[in-house]
Design an enzyme around this catalytic site. Sequence first.
Site, short mmCIF file in Angstrom:
data_model
loop_
_atom_site.label_atom_id
_atom_site.label_comp_id
_atom_site.label_asym_id
_atom_site.label_seq_id
_atom_site.Cartn_x
_atom_site.Cartn_y
_atom_site.Cartn_z
CB CYS B 79 -62.08 7.35 -3.42
SG CYS B 79 -62.84 7.23 -1.78
CG HIS B 180 -64.05 11.67 -3.95
ND1 HIS B 180 -64.35 10.78 -4.95
CD2 HIS B 180 -64.28 11.03 -2.79
CE1 HIS B 180 -64.76 9.64 -4.41
NE2 HIS B 180 -64.72 9.76 -3.10
CD GLU B 182 -64.28 12.78 -7.95
OE1 GLU B 182 -63.06 12.91 -7.75
OE2 GLU B 182 -64.94 11.82 -7.52
#
Lengths: 252, 206
Positions: B79, B180, B182
């Site tokens: 990001c 992202h 994650e």
Amino acid sequence: MLTKRIIPCLDVRNGRVVKGKKFDDIIDVEDPEILGKYYSDMGADELVFYDITASNEKRGISLDFVEKVAKKINIPFCVGGGVKTIDDFVEILRKGADKVSVNSAAVKNPDLIKEAAEKFGNQCVVLSIDAKKTDANIWHVFINGGRTDTGIDVVEWAKRGCGLGAGEIVVNSIDEDGMKKGYDIELLKRITDIVNVPVIASGGAGEMKHFYDALKEADVDGVLAASVFHYKEISIKELKDYLKNKGIEVRI
Amino acid sequence: MNVIVDYGLGNINSVQTALKIAGIDTVITDEIEKIINADFVLLPGVGAFRDAISLLKEKGLDIAIKKFADTGKPLVGICLGMQLLYDKSYEYGEYEGLGLISGEIVKLEKEKKIPHMGWNNLIIKKEDTLLKYIKPDDYVYFVHSYYAKSSNDEMLAYTEYGEIIPAIVRNKNVIGFQFHPEKSGQVGANLLKALGEMINDYISSN
């Protein structure tokens, strides 16, 4: 293409999910992280947790669930309920939430939005608005759990909130909440027409068509619902298949 | 040692958890020596470019990251961490980045809702070992208001949001994810799995 988001909403009191007793295929449905994981596996695009713990002194402990959720799920989630200060933002974000939603406190102190947006970025700041129709085509912002009419026009408040830095608006219709007759499309339309941030519809979902109407007619970016998911009246998977068949972009 | 650079911004824990699931054990640090001597460095980031780059410079971490990148070992930015890898950003002014990838960070088109927030599809432009578990049009989670504008030579995959938005970029050992991983469910986990394998291959071949 950016997809529309389906967002189950979970109320948490003292660290336990309040609704959702009717699940029989997961062991402990009162654990926010287990129910959160379940929804995530089912295809939820995002989760919202409202901490409705009544007493302030219990709040610190209550928010421990945020950390557990963050460890268990790998989709974004927002935490709200009783957020009053920048310190509340710090605590919730540090525990691993992606966004924090503010409601009454932002009405009382609009600078909270600005301060939070400058400190954490607009994307972290969700302005949640409780709206109630007070006259033909007029909706007011209500606070304190929908009990107090502030006299503020909802559309004006949404616009102002965005100007202050809110990165997303959640519109909860008090009139439609729990009625299962559909989202308040007129209200939502007025807001999506005027703001340039994602808008999430909340309150009124009872059947799959209601989700479609809000996404299509009011052009909201996401739809939030609680009981239809908790009581398994609608599964996220069938809802997404239905929406996709009707030409709405969803993540399958 | 695998390192996540801690410069005081953003929530690093979810990145660390996701990496661990992908088989990448990491330490979170702001120590220059550890960064320079790491096997793998991850640069996370949430917030504004200006704050991030000034915090990195304050601690001398910008130089450490560049030195690490020179070793040829894998460096990944997520990001804002990806945006920091570029030459320059125009977020709230004009700020110099790490200059490890050519290009600039500019604001998203105004006709679209900003931030670009939600799940968008990955369109693969260039085959790469990082993408080995990715299927065409897999969805990942984006949250950003600025994007990387460049020749797009470094672009492995992109998404569309008014513009072509570079989503996964790679200049040799320097890699960036605009979204992202994650927070991108199974697709994100698949990407990190490929990354973990890449890191292990690198370690075992050197």
